[in-house]
Design a protein around this motif. Sequence first.
Motif, PDB file in Angstrom:
ATOM      1  N   PRO A 194       0.821  -1.214   0.000  1.00 45.05           N
ATOM      2  CA  PRO A 194       0.000   0.000   0.000  1.00 45.05           C
ATOM      3  C   PRO A 194       0.853   1.260   0.000  1.00 45.05           C
ATOM      4  N   ALA A 195       0.259   2.347  -0.498  1.00 45.97           N
ATOM      5  CA  ALA A 195       0.923   3.650  -0.492  1.00 45.97           C
ATOM      6  C   ALA A 195      -0.044   4.687   0.056  1.00 45.97           C
ATOM      7  N   PRO A 196       0.436   5.672   0.802  1.00 45.29           N
ATOM      8  CA  PRO A 196      -0.449   6.731   1.298  1.00 45.29           C
ATOM      9  C   PRO A 196      -0.970   7.576   0.143  1.00 45.29           C
ATOM     10  N   LEU A 197      -2.246   7.930   0.196  1.00 44.16           N
ATOM     11  CA  LEU A 197      -2.840   8.742  -0.858  1.00 44.16           C
ATOM     12  C   LEU A 197      -2.408  10.187  -0.711  1.00 44.16           C
ATOM     13  N   GLY A 198      -1.815  10.737  -1.773  1.00 42.24           N
ATOM     14  CA  GLY A 198      -1.397  12.126  -1.749  1.00 42.24           C
ATOM     15  C   GLY A 198      -2.388  13.062  -2.396  1.00 42.24           C
ATOM     16  N   ARG A 199      -2.908  12.659  -3.561  1.00 36.65           N
ATOM     17  CA  ARG A 199      -3.836  13.534  -4.280  1.00 36.65           C
ATOM     18  C   ARG A 199      -4.722  12.706  -5.193  1.00 36.65           C
ATOM     19  N   ILE A 200      -5.803  13.332  -5.659  1.00 44.04           N
ATOM     20  CA  ILE A 200      -6.759  12.713  -6.564  1.00 44.04           C
ATOM     21  C   ILE A 200      -6.895  13.600  -7.791  1.00 44.04           C
ATOM     22  N   VAL A 201      -6.972  12.970  -8.953  1.00 38.50           N
ATOM     23  CA  VAL A 201      -7.162  13.707 -10.200  1.00 38.50           C
ATOM     24  C   VAL A 201      -8.274  13.019 -10.984  1.00 38.50           C
ATOM     25  N   ARG A 202      -9.287  13.776 -11.373  1.00 41.18           N
ATOM     26  CA  ARG A 202     -10.325  13.254 -12.272  1.00 41.18           C
ATOM     27  C   ARG A 202      -9.996  13.754 -13.671  1.00 41.18           C
ATOM     28  N   VAL A 203      -9.667  12.828 -14.576  1.00 43.47           N
ATOM     29  CA  VAL A 203      -9.109  13.209 -15.873  1.00 43.47           C
ATOM     30  C   VAL A 203     -10.161  13.207 -16.974  1.00 43.47           C
ATOM     31  N   THR A 204      -9.950  14.121 -17.918  1.00 43.55           N
ATOM     32  CA  THR A 204     -10.643  14.119 -19.207  1.00 43.55           C
ATOM     33  C   THR A 204      -9.576  14.375 -20.259  1.00 43.55           C
ATOM     34  N   VAL A 205      -9.196  13.324 -20.972  1.00 43.39           N
ATOM     35  CA  VAL A 205      -8.189  13.429 -22.021  1.00 43.39           C
ATOM     36  C   VAL A 205      -8.896  13.273 -23.361  1.00 43.39           C
ATOM     37  N   HIS A 206      -8.858  14.333 -24.177  1.00 47.90           N
ATOM     38  CA  HIS A 206      -9.567  14.303 -25.458  1.00 47.90           C
ATOM     39  C   HIS A 206      -8.893  15.272 -26.411  1.00 47.90           C
ATOM     40  N   SER A 207      -8.812  14.894 -27.661  1.00 47.28           N
ATOM     41  CA  SER A 207      -8.125  15.724 -28.654  1.00 47.28           C
ATOM     42  C   SER A 207      -8.788  17.077 -28.843  1.00 47.28           C
ATOM     43  N   ARG A 208     -10.049  17.226 -28.455  1.00 46.37           N
ATOM     44  CA  ARG A 208     -10.738  18.505 -28.623  1.00 46.37           C
ATOM     45  C   ARG A 208     -10.440  19.492 -27.499  1.00 46.37           C
ATOM     46  N   VAL A 209      -9.758  19.031 -26.464  1.00 49.09           N
ATOM     47  CA  VAL A 209      -9.356  19.957 -25.402  1.00 49.09           C
ATOM     48  C   VAL A 209      -8.266  20.868 -25.944  1.00 49.09           C
ATOM     49  N   THR A 210      -8.494  22.159 -25.877  1.00 49.82           N
ATOM     50  CA  THR A 210      -7.544  23.112 -26.481  1.00 49.82           C
ATOM     51  C   THR A 210      -6.473  23.584 -25.510  1.00 49.82           C
ATOM     52  N   GLU A 211      -6.737  23.497 -24.218  1.00 50.19           N
ATOM     53  CA  GLU A 211      -5.776  23.984 -23.226  1.00 50.19           C
ATOM     54  C   GLU A 211      -5.688  23.006 -22.067  1.00 50.19           C
ATOM     55  N   GLY A 275     -10.508  16.159   1.850  1.00 50.13           N
ATOM     56  CA  GLY A 275      -9.418  16.814   2.552  1.00 50.13           C
ATOM     57  C   GLY A 275      -8.078  16.697   1.861  1.00 50.13           C
ATOM     58  N   ARG A 276      -7.996  15.925   0.768  1.00 54.34           N
ATOM     59  CA  ARG A 276      -6.767  15.804   0.012  1.00 54.34           C
ATOM     60  C   ARG A 276      -6.807  16.752  -1.190  1.00 54.34           C
ATOM     61  N   ARG A 277      -5.671  16.942  -1.829  1.00 54.61           N
ATOM     62  CA  ARG A 277      -5.628  17.731  -3.053  1.00 54.61           C
ATOM     63  C   ARG A 277      -6.418  16.974  -4.126  1.00 54.61           C
ATOM     64  N   PHE A 278      -7.434  17.605  -4.678  1.00 53.96           N
ATOM     65  CA  PHE A 278      -8.338  16.964  -5.645  1.00 53.96           C
ATOM     66  C   PHE A 278      -8.541  17.944  -6.788  1.00 53.96           C
ATOM     67  N   ASP A 279      -8.158  17.530  -8.002  1.00 51.22           N
ATOM     68  CA  ASP A 279      -8.264  18.405  -9.171  1.00 51.22           C
ATOM     69  C   ASP A 279      -9.004  17.721 -10.303  1.00 51.22           C
ATOM     70  N   TYR A 280      -9.629  18.558 -11.143  1.00 55.49           N
ATOM     71  CA  TYR A 280     -10.098  18.120 -12.453  1.00 55.49           C
ATOM     72  C   TYR A 280      -9.010  18.456 -13.461  1.00 55.49           C
ATOM     73  N   LEU A 281      -8.648  17.475 -14.276  1.00 55.01           N
ATOM     74  CA  LEU A 281      -7.583  17.666 -15.258  1.00 55.01           C
ATOM     75  C   LEU A 281      -8.169  17.543 -16.661  1.00 55.01           C
ATOM     76  N   TYR A 282      -7.848  18.494 -17.517  1.00 57.29           N
ATOM     77  CA  TYR A 282      -8.260  18.472 -18.915  1.00 57.29           C
ATOM     78  C   TYR A 282      -6.997  18.569 -19.765  1.00 57.29           C
ATOM     79  N   ALA A 283      -6.837  17.653 -20.720  1.00 60.14           N
ATOM     80  CA  ALA A 283      -5.641  17.656 -21.556  1.00 60.14           C
ATOM     81  C   ALA A 283      -5.970  17.067 -22.919  1.00 60.14           C
ATOM     82  N   PRO A 284      -5.241  17.514 -23.970  1.00 60.05           N
ATOM     83  CA  PRO A 284      -5.514  16.991 -25.316  1.00 60.05           C
ATOM     84  C   PRO A 284      -4.938  15.605 -25.555  1.00 60.05           C
ATOM     85  N   ASP A 285      -3.983  15.176 -24.725  1.00 58.92           N
ATOM     86  CA  ASP A 285      -3.363  13.865 -24.935  1.00 58.92           C
ATOM     87  C   ASP A 285      -2.779  13.372 -23.608  1.00 58.92           C
ATOM     88  N   PRO A 286      -2.482  12.070 -23.508  1.00 60.44           N
ATOM     89  CA  PRO A 286      -1.970  11.527 -22.240  1.00 60.44           C
ATOM     90  C   PRO A 286      -0.632  12.113 -21.820  1.00 60.44           C
TER      91      PRO A 286
END
Length: 302
Positions: A194-211, A275-286
């Motif tokens: 096991p590893a301690p949880l540092g952060r959470i990221v909810r990803v959306t990776v799609h070629s139509r994401v411009t930034e 209570g942890r760092r939690f972000d939404y991530l948007y990117a055009p590619d992995p």
Amino acid sequence: MTSETITLTTGHVTAALALPHGVRPAAAAATVDRLLPGGWSTSPTAPAGDGPWLLVEVTQGPPGVEAVDATTVRLRLTRRGAASATLGYATYTALERARQQQQLTTVHASAVCAPHGQAVLVLGNKGAGKTSTVLALAARGWTHLGDDLVVLGEREGAVTVLPGKRTAAVRPADPALGDAPKPVVELRPLRGAPAPLGRIVRVTVHSRVTEARLIPATPFSGNEYLRLHENLARYISGIPTPLDGIAEAPYGPVWPLDTPACARWRSHLISLLEGRRFDYLYAPDPERAADLITEAAEVPPS
């Protein structure tokens, strides 16, 4: 019906598995051991202690499930189902209540461990880019903790990530191959502890994401609370597990395994996640998604 009792270990819990004589779990072990968090294995002797017990009955009638009491779940499987990989998937689901009673829960997510030793939990809908993102992070020196299915646990008020499914089904880059079977690869390197949880990221990776960007997800919206509740509960009450395989019409009711105590613990776990760092991530590619996660992880979260 006479039965023999053996030890089953899967999903980081151990139970007693009672099988009718003549039914052997070899087919399940060979097929699903790599495909379930924590593996799936048996030994011929019954475990010592008082439980949790899992009783599997093979019948010729309609398959079903019954939560007998706090420590017993009775499955009714066809003989074909009990002699196939169905046994592995059904017993894993049946033991989800035992996991949650031990403050563990299966989640639909991928996870990797950063070089500084803390885990990043990667959430996202089907096809959102979870697998491709963690593979890109592994190419940068991160360590896999599991793809698509991992186990979250709580230890002294802190969230840990336990090793999950140790293979990944890789979606073809060519859209024309979208309906083709996805090649399955072994995750390497794979962390075994096991590893301690540092952060959470909810990803959306799609070629139509411009930034490419990270957006803080806390405090949670009502929609995020609902998504997390569904994710943490889906393997105890939310997703039907076919009980007679896939060769015929699958039959899988929503299993009556949940309890108020398990539900309260899951709500508590969500408060810890907030209570942890939690972000939404948007990117055009992995690759760009992995870049953002790496940049954010350069300073370990407190």
